[in-house]
Design a protein around this motif. Structure first.
Motif, PDB file in Angstrom:
ATOM      1  N   ALA A  34     -60.633  64.552 -20.479  1.00 48.33           N
ATOM      2  CA  ALA A  34     -59.419  63.820 -20.848  1.00 48.33           C
ATOM      3  C   ALA A  34     -58.914  64.247 -22.224  1.00 48.33           C
ATOM      4  O   ALA A  34     -57.722  64.125 -22.522  1.00 48.33           O
ATOM      5  CB  ALA A  34     -59.688  62.314 -20.829  1.00 48.33           C
ATOM      6  N   ALA A  35     -59.814  64.742 -23.065  1.00 47.58           N
ATOM      7  CA  ALA A  35     -59.419  65.156 -24.413  1.00 47.58           C
ATOM      8  C   ALA A  35     -58.519  66.384 -24.345  1.00 47.58           C
ATOM      9  O   ALA A  35     -58.834  67.365 -23.671  1.00 47.58           O
ATOM     10  CB  ALA A  35     -60.658  65.464 -25.250  1.00 47.58           C
ATOM     11  N   GLY A  36     -57.386  66.309 -25.006  1.00 49.41           N
ATOM     12  CA  GLY A  36     -56.484  67.445 -25.065  1.00 49.41           C
ATOM     13  C   GLY A  36     -55.656  67.666 -23.819  1.00 49.41           C
ATOM     14  O   GLY A  36     -55.000  68.710 -23.680  1.00 49.41           O
ATOM     15  N   ALA A  37     -55.661  66.707 -22.896  1.00 52.75           N
ATOM     16  CA  ALA A  37     -54.873  66.852 -21.668  1.00 52.75           C
ATOM     17  C   ALA A  37     -53.407  66.504 -21.932  1.00 52.75           C
ATOM     18  O   ALA A  37     -53.075  65.813 -22.899  1.00 52.75           O
ATOM     19  CB  ALA A  37     -55.432  65.951 -20.575  1.00 52.75           C
ATOM     20  N   LEU A  38     -52.554  66.976 -21.056  1.00 50.20           N
ATOM     21  CA  LEU A  38     -51.124  66.715 -21.226  1.00 50.20           C
ATOM     22  C   LEU A  38     -50.759  65.297 -20.814  1.00 50.20           C
ATOM     23  O   LEU A  38     -51.521  64.601 -20.133  1.00 50.20           O
ATOM     24  CB  LEU A  38     -50.307  67.718 -20.421  1.00 50.20           C
ATOM     25  N   GLY A  39     -49.582  64.868 -21.247  1.00 47.14           N
ATOM     26  CA  GLY A  39     -49.018  63.596 -20.841  1.00 47.14           C
ATOM     27  C   GLY A  39     -47.523  63.754 -20.641  1.00 47.14           C
ATOM     28  O   GLY A  39     -46.939  64.779 -21.032  1.00 47.14           O
ATOM     29  N   VAL A  40     -46.881  62.757 -20.029  1.00 47.40           N
ATOM     30  CA  VAL A  40     -45.430  62.785 -19.841  1.00 47.40           C
ATOM     31  C   VAL A  40     -44.799  61.867 -20.886  1.00 47.40           C
ATOM     32  O   VAL A  40     -45.460  60.987 -21.448  1.00 47.40           O
ATOM     33  CB  VAL A  40     -45.036  62.354 -18.416  1.00 47.40           C
ATOM     34  N   PRO A  41     -43.512  62.053 -21.172  1.00 44.84           N
ATOM     35  CA  PRO A  41     -42.857  61.237 -22.201  1.00 44.84           C
ATOM     36  C   PRO A  41     -42.918  59.743 -21.875  1.00 44.84           C
ATOM     37  O   PRO A  41     -42.904  59.334 -20.714  1.00 44.84           O
ATOM     38  CB  PRO A  41     -41.419  61.742 -22.177  1.00 44.84           C
ATOM     39  N   TYR A  42     -42.971  58.936 -22.926  1.00 38.84           N
ATOM     40  CA  TYR A  42     -43.005  57.485 -22.758  1.00 38.84           C
ATOM     41  C   TYR A  42     -42.166  56.821 -23.851  1.00 38.84           C
ATOM     42  O   TYR A  42     -41.853  57.421 -24.877  1.00 38.84           O
ATOM     43  CB  TYR A  42     -44.443  56.962 -22.804  1.00 38.84           C
ATOM     44  N   THR A  43     -41.830  55.579 -23.620  1.00 38.86           N
ATOM     45  CA  THR A  43     -41.038  54.795 -24.565  1.00 38.86           C
ATOM     46  C   THR A  43     -41.949  54.171 -25.611  1.00 38.86           C
ATOM     47  O   THR A  43     -43.068  53.772 -25.308  1.00 38.86           O
ATOM     48  CB  THR A  43     -40.274  53.689 -23.818  1.00 38.86           C
ATOM     49  N   GLY A  44     -41.449  54.029 -26.849  1.00 37.72           N
ATOM     50  CA  GLY A  44     -42.214  53.377 -27.889  1.00 37.72           C
ATOM     51  C   GLY A  44     -43.170  54.329 -28.577  1.00 37.72           C
ATOM     52  O   GLY A  44     -43.116  55.548 -28.398  1.00 37.72           O
ATOM     53  N   ASP A  45     -44.101  53.740 -29.354  1.00 36.34           N
ATOM     54  CA  ASP A  45     -45.088  54.543 -30.067  1.00 36.34           C
ATOM     55  C   ASP A  45     -46.475  53.941 -29.853  1.00 36.34           C
ATOM     56  O   ASP A  45     -46.667  53.079 -28.995  1.00 36.34           O
ATOM     57  CB  ASP A  45     -44.746  54.634 -31.554  1.00 36.34           C
ATOM     58  N   ALA A  46     -47.432  54.373 -30.656  1.00 34.42           N
ATOM     59  CA  ALA A  46     -48.813  53.927 -30.464  1.00 34.42           C
ATOM     60  C   ALA A  46     -48.989  52.427 -30.702  1.00 34.42           C
ATOM     61  O   ALA A  46     -49.979  51.847 -30.253  1.00 34.42           O
ATOM     62  CB  ALA A  46     -49.737  54.712 -31.391  1.00 34.42           C
ATOM     63  N   SER A  47     -48.045  51.788 -31.406  1.00 35.82           N
ATOM     64  CA  SER A  47     -48.159  50.361 -31.691  1.00 35.82           C
ATOM     65  C   SER A  47     -47.466  49.476 -30.659  1.00 35.82           C
ATOM     66  O   SER A  47     -47.578  48.250 -30.716  1.00 35.82           O
ATOM     67  CB  SER A  47     -47.572  50.061 -33.074  1.00 35.82           C
TER      68      SER A  47
END
Length: 442
Positions: free
Chosen positions: A216-229
């Motif tokens: 799972a480390a370093g895997a891609l993701g798709v765009p999302y709304t908001g931020d880490a908070s």
């Protein structure tokens, strides 16, 4: 350890697999939500459709006897089943676990509002003729829910004449309460007679499977709304369904390539993750989950519907590289729990939240649920069925199954991080890629 009697019911320790799922799910309780809680539903539930009898579906549902383990209260480190001790106690349990949502248009609208509860809950949505079973994932898996809903409809059908007559027995007096304990399921470790002390070979296999979580480390993701908070909100779903003809053509085309339809969908899902990845993630690998039901490999009765209410699943991660072809990716998708618990407890905080779209396959739903129950005069037709999980992260899961010869793709996601438009387009892209690669026309 097996179930042991108490003064008010029965109890047993949670198994390692159940503990793992609770570790993943319980942190959401602080937000009034529960990660991975798997709702299952049947809808288009047509009862006695060709009968002139005025049928009261609500009365029939509330009179049905529930599966006992679905009533297990949340306990750490034990799971508890309380036997109703009186008519009042049984009525109180029924009022807390059976809910009529008369104002809700559909089960999807109910799912997004459900908070964690001490017991499993059954919802009836009259507007859409849906039954929705909702519970914590540590109590049961996706197969369990469909088996239980099938047993419930079968029970309603078998008691149709009595229920339609209006002469219903008192539910507390009519049943020998306490005898239902024979249907309480053990943990999967107990059901499979898994040794307490692992051999070196078992340890090597378990650590190899657990080690896949590092993918799972370093895997891609798709765009999302908001931020880490940004905090999660309700779970929503996008859905697509292929016609019977397109489903048959897709199955045949996949078979001709030496893969099944789930593997084909998995390859297309990976392709769309690559195409829709966050720009800074281009060139990264895609990590996905392989989920496996252990139920077929367990001895009876745990391999049968008798032990429906249980968590008998496992899983591990696989890596898909961007350089792989669709065919290559389709062919690749073909002492664990205890070690995994330790891993989950000690996972470092990720530098960026994962936001990939994963997969979970139910296969052929008719293995667990019949399309028809009873007769045209005294029976039910189930027009549709579905599964999902509550999602509190930026990730999504595409659930795949066939029912009534139609392939369904249902993408569950959290509405705080993704819009309906984004998820609908994502799912259309998966369908388009699948049909294009299999050379199936709409």
């Amino acid at each position: 350890m097996p179930w042991t009697p108490t003064t008010s019911g029965f109890t047993r320790p949670l198994g390692p697999n159940e503990v793992f799922i609770k570790l993943v799910s319980d942190p959401g309780h602080a937000l009034g939500r529960e990660h991975w809680a798997p709702p299952r539903y049947i809808y288009g539930l047509v009862g006695f459709a060709r009968s002139a009898t005025n049928f009261d579906a609500l009365q029939l549902v509330t009179s049905s006897f529930p599966a006992p383990q679905s009533s297990c209260a949340r306990g750490i480190p034990n799971v508890i089943y309380k036997v109703p001790g009186s008519t009042d106690a049984l009525n109180e349990w029924a009022s807390q676990t059976f809910v009529v949502k008369a104002d809700a248009p559909s089960a999807d609208d109910v799912i997004s509002t459900i908070a964690p509860a001490a017991d499993a809950q059954l919802y009836y949505i009259p507007q859409s003729s849906e039954l929705l079973l909702h519970t914590a994932h540590w109590r049961m898996d996706g197969v369990s829910g469909m088996l239980l809903l099938g047993q419930l409809v079968d029970l309603m059908t078998s008691h149709a004449d009595t229920l339609l007559s209006g002469k219903l027995p008192d539910p507390f007096e009519a049943f020998d309460w306490g005898s239902e304990s024979v249907r309480l399921s053990p943990s999967v470790e107990e059901a499979g007679n898994m040794p307490l002390t692992a051999t070196e070979e078992h340890k090597a296999i378990a650590h190899g499977a657990v080690g896949t979580f590092a993918l799972a480390a370093g895997a891609l993701g798709v765009p999302y709304t908001g931020d880490a908070s940004t905090l999660p909100s309700g779970t929503r779903a996008a859905k697509l369904k292929l016609s019977p003809r397109m489903t048959a053509d897709a199955r045949a085309a996949a078979k001709s390539r030496g893969v099944d339809i789930t593997s084909a969908v998995h390859a297309s899902l990976a392709a769309v993750n690559f195409r829709r990845a966050i720009p800074e993630h281009q060139g990264r690998h895609y990590t996905s989950t392989i989920k496996q039901s252990l139920r077929p490999y367990l001895p009876e009765p745990y391999s049968t519907p008798t032990a429906a209410a249980a968590l008998f699943t496992s899983g591990w991660l696989v890596r898909v590289d961007a350089s792989g072809t669709w065919d290559e990716n389709a062919r690749a998708h073909r002492e664990y729990a205890s070690t995994l618990v330790d891993v989950i407890k000690n996972l470092p905080t990720p530098t960026e939240p994962p936001s990939d779209m994963d997969i979970s396959s139910m296969g052929i739903m008719e293995k667990y649920l019949n399309p028809e129950y009873g007769t045209p005069e005294r029976g039910f037709s189930i027009l549709n069925a579905g599964v999902g999980v509550k999602m509190l992260t930026r990730q999504g899961v595409v659930f795949v199954w066939t029912f009534r010869d139609q392939l369904t793709l249902r993408l569950v996601y959290n509405e705080a991080f993704h819009t309906p438009e984004q998820m609908n387009e994502f799912l259309k892209d998966v369908q388009g890629d699948l049909l294009r690669e299999l050379e199936v026309t709409e």
